[in-house]
Design an enzyme around this catalytic site. Structure first.
Site, short mmCIF file in Angstrom:
data_model
loop_
_atom_site.label_atom_id
_atom_site.label_comp_id
_atom_site.label_asym_id
_atom_site.label_seq_id
_atom_site.Cartn_x
_atom_site.Cartn_y
_atom_site.Cartn_z
N CYS A 1 25.62 9.71 29.37
CA CYS A 1 24.53 8.83 29.79
C CYS A 1 24.78 8.26 31.19
CB CYS A 1 24.39 7.68 28.79
SG CYS A 1 23.19 6.49 29.33
N GLU B 1 26.56 7.48 16.78
CA GLU B 1 25.83 8.54 17.50
C GLU B 1 26.40 9.92 17.14
OE1 GLU B 1 25.33 8.05 21.83
OE2 GLU B 1 25.63 10.22 21.94
N SER C 1 25.03 -3.00 25.65
CA SER C 1 24.34 -3.63 24.52
C SER C 1 24.32 -5.15 24.63
CB SER C 1 25.01 -3.20 23.20
OG SER C 1 26.40 -3.33 23.30
N HIS D 1 25.29 -3.02 18.94
CA HIS D 1 26.63 -3.52 18.65
C HIS D 1 26.83 -4.83 19.40
CE1 HIS D 1 28.10 0.69 17.34
NE2 HIS D 1 27.70 -0.04 16.33
N SER E 1 31.34 -2.90 20.30
CA SER E 1 30.58 -1.99 21.15
C SER E 1 31.55 -1.07 21.89
CB SER E 1 29.74 -2.80 22.15
OG SER E 1 29.43 -2.00 23.26
N SER E 2 31.42 0.23 21.62
CA SER E 2 32.32 1.21 22.19
C SER E 2 32.26 1.21 23.73
CB SER E 2 31.93 2.59 21.64
OG SER E 2 32.47 3.61 22.38
S1 SF4 Z 1 21.29 3.75 24.31
FE1 SF4 Z 1 21.78 3.21 26.40
S2 SF4 Z 1 23.89 3.88 26.70
FE2 SF4 Z 1 23.10 4.95 24.88
S3 SF4 Z 1 22.27 6.84 25.68
FE3 SF4 Z 1 20.58 5.42 25.62
S4 SF4 Z 1 20.50 4.55 27.68
FE4 SF4 Z 1 22.51 5.49 27.44
#
Ligand code: SF4
Length: 292
Positions: free
Chosen positions: A201, A133, A276, A42, A229-230
């Site tokens: 995360c 997601e 991101s 994003h 981007s959230s």
């Molecule tokens: S893409 Fe980045 S923010 Fe998303 S789960 Fe993976 S490490 Fe975490």
């Protein structure tokens, strides 16, 4: 007084996003017809860069042909996407973040074991758009219950014997903690089996923690990243509560802030970025500020 600029110790591309980007660049250098299935990150800056390397983007499965080499992004994909690609003999590289794959694995197994799946995540109640997601995770189980706020707990009925909960990796932890407590209370009252895995995360939690530390010291904070981007938007709203904070998506945004005198010479400026945003973008903004 001299302008002071400090970049947050932990910010910018998380390892999942970096991995997806590196893998895509590697493919773009070595083959033709590399196609991103939907926006890789994003972040317009990065996507434009990939497009300049000859990579294209397709948003609908029906537009993909078996001449394409498809990149599946870090957010993950529904089971039906994999089925479609395989059944049409389309080659692809799965760049789903290992953290998201871990959620999908849990959900898939627990669903097969007869658990009703509960997903805490942004399914579009507030924004009108389901986070990719959440869509991906939901696509690996049967009729999951999507929960974005405490009201959604009403969707849980006594129809099932056992429930299994996962959390969108970037869902705000302070909100998920409250929701989880209420779910536990309800399922205890209903005498149901409850199991969960905390899938928040850690990479994005560290960005938030370090950015908050920095926001407490500086005059203003600049959050660099894509407005779609959230996790970057979450970061912006979080820091806004601590000090004057501005969202910076493009170089024009920073020039406007300077024109409006929101960013002025002599300030102590903190820079941070969502998971991101590339280091290159952060450095580009810092270079503009260095000239203040
Ligand atoms: S893409 Fe980045 S923010 Fe998303 S789960 Fe993976 S490490 Fe975490």
């Amino acid at each position: 007084m001299k302008t002071r600029i400090e970049i947050c110790k932990i910010c910018g591309l998380c390892y999942g996003a970096q991995r997806a980007l590196d893998l895509t660049i590697e493919q773009a250098k070595n083959r033709k017809n590399v196609v991103l299935f939907k926006q890789l990150l994003h972040n317009k800056y990065t996507v434009d860069k990939l497009l300049s390397l000859g990579v294209s983007q397709k948003d609908k499965l029906e537009d993909i042909t078996n001449k394409d080499f498809v990149i599946l992004r870090a957010h993950g994909e529904e089971k039906s996407t994999y089925n479609y690609l395989k059944s049409h003999q389309i080659n692809f590289l799965d760049c789903t973040c290992p953290n998201v794959l871990n959620i999908i694995k849990h959900v898939y197994i627990k669903n097969a074991e007869g658990y009703k799946i509960l997903i805490i995540g942004k399914y579009g109640k507030e924004s009108g758009q389901m986070h990719p997601e959440v869509k991906a995770i939901a696509g690996w189980c049967e009729n999951p219950i999507l929960i974005e706020d405490a009201d959604d707990i009403n969707k849980i009925t006594s129809d099932n014997k056992k429930y299994f909960l996962v959390i969108q990796t970037t869902f705000p932890q302070e909100k998920s903690k409250i929701i989880i407590n209420e779910i536990k209370l309800k399922l205890t009252k209903l005498k149901k089996t409850f199991d969960m895995v905390d899938t928040t995360c850690q990479a994005q939690l560290m960005i938030k923690k370090q950015s908050l530390e920095l926001a407490k010291k500086v005059d203003i904070m600049l959050v660099i990243g894509g407005s779609n981007s959230s996790n970057t938007r979450e970061l912006y709203y979080l820091l806004k509560k601590v000090c004057p904070t501005f969202f910076v998506e493009t170089k024009e945004d920073i020039y406007n802030l300077i024109k409006q005198k929101k960013v002025i010479s002599g300030q102590y400026i903190g820079l941070t970025a969502g998971a991101s945003t590339t280091k290159e973008e952060i450095i580009n903004i810092k270079k503009i500020l260095d000239a203040l």
